[in-house]
Design a protein around this motif. Sequence first.
Motif, PDB file in Angstrom:
ATOM      1  N   GLU A  19       0.962  -1.240  -0.120  1.00 13.58           N
ATOM      2  CA  GLU A  19      -0.057  -0.129   0.032  1.00 13.58           C
ATOM      3  C   GLU A  19       0.877   1.027   0.051  1.00 13.58           C
ATOM      4  OE1 GLU A  19      -3.463   2.290   2.730  1.00 13.58           O
ATOM      5  OE2 GLU A  19      -2.783   0.359   3.371  1.00 13.58           O
ATOM      6  N   ALA A  20       0.641   2.085  -1.042  1.00 14.02           N
ATOM      7  CA  ALA A  20       1.497   3.209  -1.234  1.00 14.02           C
ATOM      8  C   ALA A  20       1.046   4.457  -0.411  1.00 14.02           C
ATOM      9  CB  ALA A  20       1.825   3.467  -2.773  1.00 14.02           C
ATOM     10  N   GLU A  21       1.758   5.589  -0.081  1.00 18.84           N
ATOM     11  CA  GLU A  21       1.399   6.762   0.150  1.00 18.84           C
ATOM     12  C   GLU A  21       0.673   7.466  -1.028  1.00 18.84           C
ATOM     13  OE1 GLU A  21       1.309   8.298   3.145  1.00 18.84           O
ATOM     14  OE2 GLU A  21       2.164   6.581   4.286  1.00 18.84           O
ATOM     15  N   GLY A  35      -7.490  -2.391  -6.907  1.00 18.77           N
ATOM     16  CA  GLY A  35      -7.920  -3.001  -5.560  1.00 18.77           C
ATOM     17  C   GLY A  35      -7.273  -2.593  -4.311  1.00 18.77           C
ATOM     18  N   GLU A  36      -7.259  -3.364  -3.203  1.00 16.19           N
ATOM     19  CA  GLU A  36      -6.967  -2.722  -1.982  1.00 16.19           C
ATOM     20  C   GLU A  36      -5.574  -2.469  -1.956  1.00 16.19           C
ATOM     21  OE1 GLU A  36      -6.655  -4.591   2.690  1.00 16.19           O
ATOM     22  OE2 GLU A  36      -7.653  -5.841   1.318  1.00 16.19           O
TER      23      GLU A  36
END
Length: 91
Positions: A9-11, A36-37
């Motif tokens: 998950e990236a900023e 997606g997530e």
Amino acid sequence: MTHAIILIEAERQAMATLGGELADVDGVAEAYSVTGEWDFVAIVRVREPEQLASLVTERLAQVNGIRRTHTMVAFEVFSKHDLDALFSIGN
């Protein structure tokens, strides 16, 4: 050889550049931006299982823009591409 799939998950501000930065990390064979997530998937290949821990906790931890990760270690690897290469030897 140890293979792993790392979900990332990236900023928000890192979305445009993080893929290339992930691909430059030693041990990351491929990096994909995905829907997606999760924002990115990194395919990791290291010689020894112990190298996976340092890749995630040291090298990836130093990459700016990663909010969180989820690592899955592969037990077996199946690839049509690898099978094609094996059977094409000598052709």
